[in-house]
Design a protein around this motif. Structure first.
Motif, mmCIF file in Angstrom:
data_model
loop_
_atom_site.group_PDB
_atom_site.id
_atom_site.type_symbol
_atom_site.label_atom_id
_atom_site.label_comp_id
_atom_site.label_asym_id
_atom_site.label_seq_id
_atom_site.Cartn_x
_atom_site.Cartn_y
_atom_site.Cartn_z
ATOM 1 N N GLU A 44 0.817 -1.219 0.000
ATOM 2 C CA GLU A 44 0.000 0.000 0.000
ATOM 3 C C GLU A 44 0.849 1.267 0.000
ATOM 4 N N GLU A 45 2.159 1.145 -0.208
ATOM 5 C CA GLU A 45 3.039 2.310 -0.126
ATOM 6 C C GLU A 45 3.585 2.693 -1.501
ATOM 7 N N VAL A 46 3.766 4.005 -1.695
ATOM 8 C CA VAL A 46 4.284 4.547 -2.956
ATOM 9 C C VAL A 46 5.437 5.483 -2.640
ATOM 10 N N TRP A 47 6.530 5.332 -3.382
ATOM 11 C CA TRP A 47 7.675 6.228 -3.311
ATOM 12 C C TRP A 47 7.954 6.770 -4.702
ATOM 13 N N LEU A 48 8.491 7.972 -4.761
ATOM 14 C CA LEU A 48 8.989 8.552 -6.004
ATOM 15 C C LEU A 48 10.498 8.512 -5.931
ATOM 16 N N GLN A 49 11.087 7.722 -6.828
ATOM 17 C CA GLN A 49 12.522 7.435 -6.800
ATOM 18 C C GLN A 49 13.238 8.271 -7.853
ATOM 19 N N PRO A 50 14.091 9.203 -7.453
ATOM 20 C CA PRO A 50 14.909 9.908 -8.437
ATOM 21 C C PRO A 50 15.989 8.959 -8.962
#
Length: 146
Positions: free
Chosen positions: A111-117
């Motif tokens: 259920e988790e979202v990250w934005l990865q550079p």
């Protein structure tokens, strides 16, 4: 035509009425040893037909910044973004985050979202319920100047 300017992206709408086509030489240009030029044929090529699958849902945006250089997205590159594609883990997405547009790699786990550079000088962003967050579209192509 400029659609929207944000801190990191400038959006453009493709002109579906334009019939602009460039010369296309179907020769398989060698990146190794030169090959004889007599084996090519010339046709007309539309970049919209080649790069755009869904014209109504496709936009272009110019990158501003260095956070995605590891993925090959450099400052001033032109992105082709399809809003009809489903977001998925590991896709590069244009997101609206807390009032600004950004382009990052999606990391989705349970259920988790990250934005990865794709540059170690930039932090990973964990999306929480406190964020104003929307996945705006998926990057399908990048157009570069050389």
């Amino acid at each position: 035509m400029i659609k929207h300017k944000s801190g990191s992206l400038t959006f453009y709408i493709p002109d579906a009425t334009a019939q602009s086509r460039a010369h296309f030489f179907d020769a398989g240009i060698s990146a190794g040893f030169p090959s004889p030029a007599e084996d090519f044929k010339e046709e007309r090529l539309s970049l919209d037909e080649t790069l755009v699958k869904n014209k109504e849902a496709t936009f272009y945006a110019r990158v501003s910044g260095q956070s995605m250089i590891g993925a090959g997205l450099d400052d001033n590159d032109l992105l082709v973004i399809d809003r009809s594609l489903e977001p998925a883990n590991n896709k590069i997405a244009v997101c609206f985050l807390d009032g600004e547009f950004t382009v990052k790699r999606l990391r989705v786990e349970k259920e988790e979202v990250w934005l990865q550079p794709e540059n170690p000088n930039y932090p990973i962003i964990k999306i929480t319920e406190d964020n104003n967050f929307l996945i705006w579209g998926i990057v399908t192509n990048v157009i570069k100047k050389v």
